[in-house]
Design a protein around this motif. Structure first.
Motif, PDB file in Angstrom:
ATOM      1  N   ALA A   1       0.833  -1.209   0.000  1.00 40.64           N
ATOM      2  CA  ALA A   1       0.000   0.000   0.000  1.00 40.64           C
ATOM      3  C   ALA A   1       0.866   1.258   0.000  1.00 40.64           C
ATOM      4  CB  ALA A   1      -0.939  -0.012   1.203  1.00 40.64           C
ATOM      5  N   PHE A   2       1.935   1.273   0.802  1.00 40.71           N
ATOM      6  CA  PHE A   2       2.832   2.445   0.820  1.00 40.71           C
ATOM      7  C   PHE A   2       3.521   2.614  -0.532  1.00 40.71           C
ATOM      8  CE2 PHE A   2       2.868   4.446   4.969  1.00 40.71           C
ATOM      9  CZ  PHE A   2       2.233   3.506   5.773  1.00 40.71           C
ATOM     10  N   ARG A   3       3.870   1.510  -1.169  1.00 43.29           N
ATOM     11  CA  ARG A   3       4.506   1.608  -2.493  1.00 43.29           C
ATOM     12  C   ARG A   3       3.527   2.133  -3.530  1.00 43.29           C
ATOM     13  NH1 ARG A   3       9.359  -1.553  -2.999  1.00 43.29           N
ATOM     14  NH2 ARG A   3       8.994  -1.444  -5.234  1.00 43.29           N
ATOM     15  N   LYS A   4       2.276   1.651  -3.444  1.00 46.74           N
ATOM     16  CA  LYS A   4       1.261   2.125  -4.389  1.00 46.74           C
ATOM     17  C   LYS A   4       1.090   3.636  -4.273  1.00 46.74           C
ATOM     18  CE  LYS A   4      -2.692  -0.406  -4.419  1.00 46.74           C
ATOM     19  NZ  LYS A   4      -3.636  -1.445  -3.916  1.00 46.74           N
ATOM     20  N   LEU A   5       1.132   4.134  -3.042  1.00 49.83           N
ATOM     21  CA  LEU A   5       0.922   5.560  -2.814  1.00 49.83           C
ATOM     22  C   LEU A   5       2.198   6.363  -3.060  1.00 49.83           C
ATOM     23  CD1 LEU A   5      -1.172   5.226   0.461  1.00 49.83           C
ATOM     24  CD2 LEU A   5      -2.031   5.931  -1.780  1.00 49.83           C
ATOM     25  N   ALA A   6       3.292   5.666  -3.361  1.00 50.16           N
ATOM     26  CA  ALA A   6       4.589   6.322  -3.538  1.00 50.16           C
ATOM     27  C   ALA A   6       4.948   7.174  -2.327  1.00 50.16           C
ATOM     28  CB  ALA A   6       4.638   7.146  -4.832  1.00 50.16           C
ATOM     29  N   ILE A   7       4.618   6.670  -1.150  1.00 48.13           N
ATOM     30  CA  ILE A   7       5.051   7.321   0.092  1.00 48.13           C
ATOM     31  C   ILE A   7       6.353   6.630   0.501  1.00 48.13           C
ATOM     32  CG2 ILE A   7       4.516   7.725   2.528  1.00 48.13           C
ATOM     33  CD1 ILE A   7       1.555   7.690   1.754  1.00 48.13           C
ATOM     34  N   PRO A   8       7.477   7.342   0.422  1.00 54.16           N
ATOM     35  CA  PRO A   8       8.753   6.664   0.645  1.00 54.16           C
ATOM     36  C   PRO A   8       8.941   6.224   2.105  1.00 54.16           C
ATOM     37  CG  PRO A   8       9.047   8.786  -0.464  1.00 54.16           C
ATOM     38  CD  PRO A   8       7.648   8.755   0.055  1.00 54.16           C
ATOM     39  N   VAL A   9       9.314   4.963   2.238  1.00 51.08           N
ATOM     40  CA  VAL A   9       9.582   4.364   3.538  1.00 51.08           C
ATOM     41  C   VAL A   9      11.097   4.194   3.660  1.00 51.08           C
ATOM     42  CG1 VAL A   9       9.230   2.285   4.957  1.00 51.08           C
ATOM     43  CG2 VAL A   9       7.366   3.162   3.526  1.00 51.08           C
ATOM     44  N   VAL A  10      11.630   4.402   4.836  1.00 52.22           N
ATOM     45  CA  VAL A  10      13.072   4.226   5.053  1.00 52.22           C
ATOM     46  C   VAL A  10      13.414   2.744   4.942  1.00 52.22           C
ATOM     47  CG1 VAL A  10      14.957   4.482   6.724  1.00 52.22           C
ATOM     48  CG2 VAL A  10      13.183   6.262   6.536  1.00 52.22           C
ATOM     49  N   TYR A  11      14.503   2.449   4.240  1.00 57.05           N
ATOM     50  CA  TYR A  11      14.954   1.068   4.089  1.00 57.05           C
ATOM     51  C   TYR A  11      16.114   0.771   5.025  1.00 57.05           C
ATOM     52  CZ  TYR A  11      12.052  -0.491   0.218  1.00 57.05           C
ATOM     53  OH  TYR A  11      10.991  -0.901  -0.536  1.00 57.05           O
ATOM     54  N   SER A  12      16.165  -0.474   5.467  1.00 56.52           N
ATOM     55  CA  SER A  12      17.299  -0.894   6.287  1.00 56.52           C
ATOM     56  C   SER A  12      18.539  -0.963   5.404  1.00 56.52           C
ATOM     57  CB  SER A  12      17.014  -2.267   6.896  1.00 56.52           C
ATOM     58  OG  SER A  12      16.878  -3.220   5.858  1.00 56.52           O
ATOM     59  N   GLN A  13      19.703  -0.909   6.028  1.00 56.65           N
ATOM     60  CA  GLN A  13      20.950  -1.028   5.287  1.00 56.65           C
ATOM     61  C   GLN A  13      21.320  -2.499   5.219  1.00 56.65           C
ATOM     62  OE1 GLN A  13      22.627   1.921   4.149  1.00 56.65           O
ATOM     63  NE2 GLN A  13      20.605   2.706   4.719  1.00 56.65           N
ATOM     64  N   GLY A  14      22.235  -2.822   4.328  1.00 56.36           N
ATOM     65  CA  GLY A  14      22.758  -4.189   4.336  1.00 56.36           C
ATOM     66  C   GLY A  14      22.564  -4.904   3.019  1.00 56.36           C
ATOM     67  N   PHE A  15      22.834  -6.185   3.048  1.00 59.69           N
ATOM     68  CA  PHE A  15      22.837  -6.999   1.837  1.00 59.69           C
ATOM     69  C   PHE A  15      21.447  -7.068   1.207  1.00 59.69           C
ATOM     70  CE2 PHE A  15      22.712 -11.104  -0.414  1.00 59.69           C
ATOM     71  CZ  PHE A  15      23.737 -10.855  -1.326  1.00 59.69           C
ATOM     72  N   SER A  16      20.447  -7.166   2.053  1.00 57.52           N
ATOM     73  CA  SER A  16      19.087  -7.287   1.534  1.00 57.52           C
ATOM     74  C   SER A  16      18.201  -6.249   2.214  1.00 57.52           C
ATOM     75  CB  SER A  16      18.590  -8.713   1.810  1.00 57.52           C
ATOM     76  OG  SER A  16      17.255  -8.826   1.406  1.00 57.52           O
ATOM     77  N   PRO A  17      18.197  -5.002   1.687  1.00 56.08           N
ATOM     78  CA  PRO A  17      17.465  -3.916   2.342  1.00 56.08           C
ATOM     79  C   PRO A  17      15.964  -4.200   2.425  1.00 56.08           C
ATOM     80  CG  PRO A  17      18.854  -3.105   0.538  1.00 56.08           C
ATOM     81  CD  PRO A  17      18.813  -4.589   0.416  1.00 56.08           C
ATOM     82  N   ARG A  18      15.382  -3.913   3.574  1.00 57.85           N
ATOM     83  CA  ARG A  18      13.948  -4.106   3.772  1.00 57.85           C
ATOM     84  C   ARG A  18      13.348  -2.798   4.259  1.00 57.85           C
ATOM     85  NH1 ARG A  18      11.443  -7.378   1.460  1.00 57.85           N
ATOM     86  NH2 ARG A  18       9.808  -7.313   3.020  1.00 57.85           N
ATOM     87  N   PRO A  19      12.104  -2.505   3.850  1.00 62.49           N
ATOM     88  CA  PRO A  19      11.451  -1.300   4.368  1.00 62.49           C
ATOM     89  C   PRO A  19      11.219  -1.452   5.877  1.00 62.49           C
ATOM     90  CG  PRO A  19       9.894  -2.660   3.142  1.00 62.49           C
ATOM     91  CD  PRO A  19      11.250  -3.270   2.943  1.00 62.49           C
ATOM     92  N   LYS A  20      11.358  -0.329   6.594  1.00 60.77           N
ATOM     93  CA  LYS A  20      11.282  -0.406   8.062  1.00 60.77           C
ATOM     94  C   LYS A  20       9.847  -0.296   8.558  1.00 60.77           C
ATOM     95  CE  LYS A  20      15.789   0.915   9.770  1.00 60.77           C
ATOM     96  NZ  LYS A  20      16.511   1.943  10.537  1.00 60.77           N
ATOM     97  N   PHE A  21       9.242  -1.431   8.730  1.00 62.81           N
ATOM     98  CA  PHE A  21       7.913  -1.525   9.322  1.00 62.81           C
ATOM     99  C   PHE A  21       8.045  -2.297  10.617  1.00 62.81           C
ATOM    100  CE2 PHE A  21       6.620  -0.868   4.949  1.00 62.81           C
ATOM    101  CZ  PHE A  21       5.435  -0.156   5.056  1.00 62.81           C
ATOM    102  N   SER A  22       7.166  -2.001  11.553  1.00 62.55           N
ATOM    103  CA  SER A  22       7.134  -2.795  12.771  1.00 62.55           C
ATOM    104  C   SER A  22       5.672  -3.074  13.066  1.00 62.55           C
ATOM    105  CB  SER A  22       7.802  -2.011  13.889  1.00 62.55           C
ATOM    106  OG  SER A  22       7.423  -2.551  15.114  1.00 62.55           O
ATOM    107  N   PHE A  23       5.321  -4.337  12.899  1.00 66.40           N
ATOM    108  CA  PHE A  23       3.926  -4.715  13.107  1.00 66.40           C
ATOM    109  C   PHE A  23       3.776  -5.198  14.537  1.00 66.40           C
ATOM    110  CE2 PHE A  23       4.943  -5.014   8.681  1.00 66.40           C
ATOM    111  CZ  PHE A  23       3.878  -4.380   8.080  1.00 66.40           C
ATOM    112  N   GLY A  24       2.756  -4.729  15.186  1.00 67.89           N
ATOM    113  CA  GLY A  24       2.572  -5.042  16.607  1.00 67.89           C
ATOM    114  C   GLY A  24       2.144  -6.476  16.839  1.00 67.89           C
ATOM    115  N   LEU A  25       1.308  -6.663  17.842  1.00 72.78           N
ATOM    116  CA  LEU A  25       0.823  -7.998  18.183  1.00 72.78           C
ATOM    117  C   LEU A  25       0.125  -8.623  16.987  1.00 72.78           C
ATOM    118  CD1 LEU A  25      -0.902  -7.285  21.600  1.00 72.78           C
ATOM    119  CD2 LEU A  25       1.320  -8.371  21.213  1.00 72.78           C
ATOM    120  N   ALA A  26       0.399  -9.914  16.760  1.00 71.78           N
ATOM    121  CA  ALA A  26      -0.284 -10.601  15.669  1.00 71.78           C
ATOM    122  C   ALA A  26      -1.758 -10.752  16.020  1.00 71.78           C
ATOM    123  CB  ALA A  26       0.346 -11.963  15.443  1.00 71.78           C
ATOM    124  N   LEU A  27      -2.595 -10.682  15.012  1.00 69.20           N
ATOM    125  CA  LEU A  27      -4.028 -10.907  15.197  1.00 69.20           C
ATOM    126  C   LEU A  27      -4.337 -12.266  14.575  1.00 69.20           C
ATOM    127  CD1 LEU A  27      -6.776  -9.684  16.074  1.00 69.20           C
ATOM    128  CD2 LEU A  27      -6.930  -8.643  13.806  1.00 69.20           C
TER     129      LEU A  27
END
Lengths: 647, 248
Positions: free
Chosen positions: B28-54
């Motif tokens: 959804a963030f990519r669709k909206l072109a709202i830039p998310v900070v990416y982690s550094q390293g070999f395989s960069p991932r967008p920085k999301f933190s999802f709370g308690l699983a439902l």
């Protein structure tokens, strides 16, 4: 139309992955049920995760939903846990959009891309509440149609289905819709409708043809039961992919599926001429999508979906004209869209066409997995299968990958190929070890995964006459490779179950008598045969015994030149004598060039249908000479229609 | 810039998994072109933190995720935009900026309130079982984790429990269940009720953190006003805030 949702919903929390059954995908068409419309239920006879990404079904689903006179929903085989509940609670097979019972559609159309799904095909028909044999279904029941690559030998499922559709479905799906709409208005009988359908190119109506057997039980041919029916059913081919920019709105599932990414088909057909490859034989000629259209489809698809990966799909994507420029343009577009990094994956890469140039473009974003398919371990073997890549080509490609930062490559090989010796098999291990050595120069973590498949001779290939290796022989070869790589650091071996390969063989080249075998296996609980936890070869061999058939005869036996083949009444355009000559050339280790760039050798696929290759560049890419170093400059008599500004 | 988003999940989409939700949110963030900070390293991932699983199959009126955005330009319209980019049934109700060092959702959420429908026993029996459970000093529950069975006293994790009344198919309970070192799931609560009950509709209504002796929500209206911050809310969100609906 009714909905089973209220019956289904209370059970969903109890089954694995209930998101398989709720629909709601972005791209799903919510065209409301309306009795005035011709209704199609496009069904994949395996789980949602396997079936949803199927491009063929998605294309037809969109084409039908764009029509004013028709609508389409989708269905997938329920997993065994839900199936048990459905049978207990009398919930029939349903569509995921409206949860409409399958039997309420005019047509249930299945994609058959894998022979091991045949028992699921009849399980789905049964779950719809319909008799599995076409002869037992009434005029009010939906028509059962099937398409997909397996249907180039439809005989094993011929007794279950009303219509088998051969080749590209884009045009014929509308023609079928019109015939059904006409039948409704005119009050034609089901039989009259089936006769009209049998008159459409690409449509085979098995009930109108009667197989013949000799006194000793050999299959000797098939006869039409009515005057005026075509003796040979020709496949359909769309001439120009540019006119079919589908799927326009690829389905974006809520839950993870295989190939979970944007998929854009860059060309259809392949004339590399690999002799084991059915897809390359039956989808000729090569029809490229214009690069500009590819770029637009990728850009709009990424924006719409939010995917961070796009696959450019085809049978050999590195052969796409100016592939490097296209990948570069896609990367540039992605950068300017601001959606975050996008990775491009190129499935089906030929090693001789993969150089540092493409590798450098691909590694601009997250590196996706790289798979190369040398297919065989020795040059001798690769000459026999006409996959004319040299060892140096493989090493250059692997070197390019490791030098651009990849740490792992996957290599795909076949075992059980014609005239294969243990020397050929063991050479696979040597190639893998050499590749690891190349990688270790760049990174200590370099590894090579070798994936080994057992060869199944397929209809409409030069190897259709070849007797398949036995399960024991394939297992012996797997063991040879396991032993040869046991101490090889960085080489991982994976293999396909040789027993499943035998069953694939039964269903690939069997005749109509295999229907009884499929029914028997299904009645004994043999569904989801693609899943190792559900596969049991014993069910198949027992069923073969009960049907009076032998695996020896159907699978392991070499065919004679003058023998009637169960698919002789089907045509992919290819002349049978071309295939036979190519089979003899194979045994003599004689190669065949790619006719995209060299003179036409008249296999029949273009000439028979008045179509031609559609390629943007008449210049072969790297590796176009197929490793033979042949001069391609003379290749000007091949029918090549150039894309670009029209004169 | 860390942003916390609150959303609800209702209808058919309740059958997706935690992992599916994460993938849908990232897209959804990519669709909206709202830039998310990416982690550094070999395989960069967008920085999301999802709370308690439902749990798959449960609805919620109070789900949260934290995301690290490149800029806050879109914060005002974020709830509305995100809702439009998400599948039906996922509705973003609010988004606030967090302090850069703010504790993660996993750390701050101490308990959740649930509406739990139980099916299979008359309301009188359920009321009796609830009374007995509340009065019990201990509630041993057998748990299996990685093939090992252990017995845990889950009574301290049941902070509040009451019978709301009958539903079409069963009885509705309201429960406040702890999510700290000791926690208990709605399905486990049904097991310790010691009746032969099935789980019906389950909905998480609140997630609570502890603050100055009281319970507050990770995005809480009064808290925001006190801090003087502005909160972006979604005018399209179907579930209005309790305080707001009282005022209007």
């Amino acid at each position: 139309m009714t909905s089973v949702w209220p019956l289904l919903e209370p059970w969903l929390a109890q089954v694995q992955k209930p998101a398989r059954y709720i629909g709601c995908e972005d791209g799903a068409k919510a065209k409301a049920p309306d009795p005035a419309l011709v209704s199609w239920l496009f069904t994949y006879p395996d789980t949602y995760e396997i079936g949803l990404p199927n491009q063929g079904l998605q294309i037809l689903y969109e084409i039908i939903n764009e029509r004013a006179d028709a609508r389409a929903d989708r269905a997938y085989a329920p997993w065994t846990d839900l199936e048990a509940i459905m049978r207990l609670q009398a919930i029939p097979l349903f569509s995921v959009e409206h949860h409409t019972p399958a039997a309420e559609f005019d047509v249930i159309a299945f994609n058959l891309s894998a022979e091991l799904t045949y028992t699921n095909l009849i399980n789905c028909i049964d779950l719809a509440g319909l008799p599995i044999y076409s002869r037992d279904r009434s005029a009010d029941d939906p028509l059962i149609m099937v398409g997909g690559h397996c249907m180039f030998n439809p005989e094993p499922v011929a007794d279950f289905v009303d219509v088998a559709v051969l080749g590209d479905g884009e045009e014929v799906v509308s023609e079928l819709t019109e015939l059904i709409a006409h039948q409704r208005q005119s009050g034609e009988t089901k039989q009259q409708l089936l006769v009209s359908i049998a008159g459409l190119q690409g449509c085979y109506v098995p009930s109108l043809y009667q197989p013949q057997y000799s006194n000793d039980g050999a299959y000797i041919g098939l006869l039409p039961t009515l005057d005026g029916l075509p003796g040979t059913v020709e496949k359909r081919t769309v001439a120009d992919l540019a006119q079919w920019p589908y799927p326009k709105e690829q389905l974006i599932p809520l839950t993870e599926v295989v190939h979970d990414r944007l998929n854009v088909e860059v060309f259809r057909g392949c004339t590399r001429g690999c002799r084991f490859c059915q897809a390359g034989m039956i989808t000729r000629p090569v029809r490229e999508r214009p690069a500009e259209q590819v770029r637009t489809m990728v850009q709009s698809g990424l924006k719409r979906s939010g995917y961070d990966e796009v696959a450019l799909t085809s049978l050999s994507t590195a052969d796409f004209s100016s592939i490097e420029n296209t990948v570069g343009a896609i990367m540039d577009d992605a950068d300017s869209m601001g959606c975050g990094p996008v990775s491009v994956s190129l499935p089906s890469l030929r090693v001789d066409a993969f150089g540092v140039g493409i590798a450098a473009q691909l590694q601009r974003a997250r590196r996706s997995g790289l798979t190369f398919a040398p297919e065989a371990g020795t040059w001798r073997m690769r000459q026999i299968i006409n996959k004319l890549i040299r060892e140096e080509d493989l090493y250059e490609a692997v070197e390019a990958a490791f030098s651009q930062g990849w740490q792992r490559v996957k290599l795909y090989f076949l075992i059980g190929l014609p005239s294969e010796t243990d020397e050929d098999t063991l050479a696979i291990a040597d190639l893998a070890k050499a590749c690891v050595k190349l990688g270790r120069a760049h990174t200590k973590r370099a590894s090579v995964t070798v994936s080994i498949g057992g060869f199944v001779p397929k209809p409409f290939t030069p190897f259709q006459w070849f007797g398949q290796n036995t399960a024991a022989e394939l297992q012996r070869k797997v063991n040879l490779l396991k032993d040869a790589t046991r101490r090889a650091n960085g080489v991982n071996i994976k293999w396909h179950d040789p027993k499943a390969t035998v069953v694939e063989g039964i269903n690939s080249r069997g005749d109509r008598r295999i229907s009884a075998v499929i029914e028997d296996v299904w009645r004994n609980g043999g569904t989801f045969q693609e899943w190792s936890e559900h596969f049991d070869m014993q069910r198949w061999t027992d069923a073969m015994d009960r049907a009076g058939l032998t695996v020896e005869d159907v699978v392991y036996r070499h065919r004679h030149q003058d023998e009637a083949l169960p698919w002789d009444h089907i045509s992919a355009g290819l002349h049978k004598d071309f295939l036979w000559t190519d089979w003899q050339d194979a045994l003599a280790q004689v190669g065949l060039p790619d006719c995209r760039w060299t003179p036409c050798y008249d296999c029949g696929a273009c000439t028979g249908y008045g179509i031609e290759h559609v390629v943007a560049s008449a210049t072969p890419p790297a590796g176009g000479s197929q490793g033979t170093g042949q001069d391609l400059a003379t290749g000007n008599s091949v029918p090549v229609q150039l894309l670009g500004p029209k004169a | 810039m860390k942003v916390r988003v609150r959303y609800s999940r209702h209808g058919r989409i309740r059958f997706i998994s935690h992992r599916d939700t994460a993938r849908i949110m990232e897209r959804a963030f990519r669709k909206l072109a709202i830039p998310v900070v990416y982690s550094q390293g070999f395989s960069p991932r967008p920085k999301f933190s999802f709370g308690l699983a439902l749990t798959v199959g449960h609805e919620s009126e109070a789900e949260y995720l934290d995301v690290d955005l490149v800029s806050l330009d879109h914060l005002e319209s974020l709830p509305q935009q995100l809702t439009q980019a998400l599948p039906d049934g996922l509705t973003v109700e609010a988004a606030i900026q967090l302090d850069q060092g703010a504790a993660s959702l996993q750390q701050v959420v101490k308990c959740c309130q649930w509406r739990i429908e139980v099916i299979g026993a008359p309301i009188e029996a359920v009321m009796k079982a609830v009374s007995a459970l509340v009065a019990a000093p201990q509630l041993p529950l057998e748990r299996e984790r990685k093939g090992k069975t252990s017995v845990v006293d889950v009574r301290p994790a049941i902070l509040e429990l009451q019978v709301v009344g009958p539903t079409v198919h069963g009885v509705e309970l309201l429960a406040l269940l702890a999510n700290e070192d000791l926690s208990i799931r709605p399905s486990e609560l049904i097991r310790v009720l010691a009746l032969d009950l099935r789980e019906g509709q389950v909905c998480r209504t609140h997630q609570f953190t502890n603050a100055e002796g009281g319970r507050v929500e990770p995005i809480d209206r009064s808290n925001l006003i006190a801090a003087g911050a502005t909160m972006a809310t979604n005018p399209l969100a179907p579930s209005a805030w309790p305080a707001e609906s009282q005022a209007s």
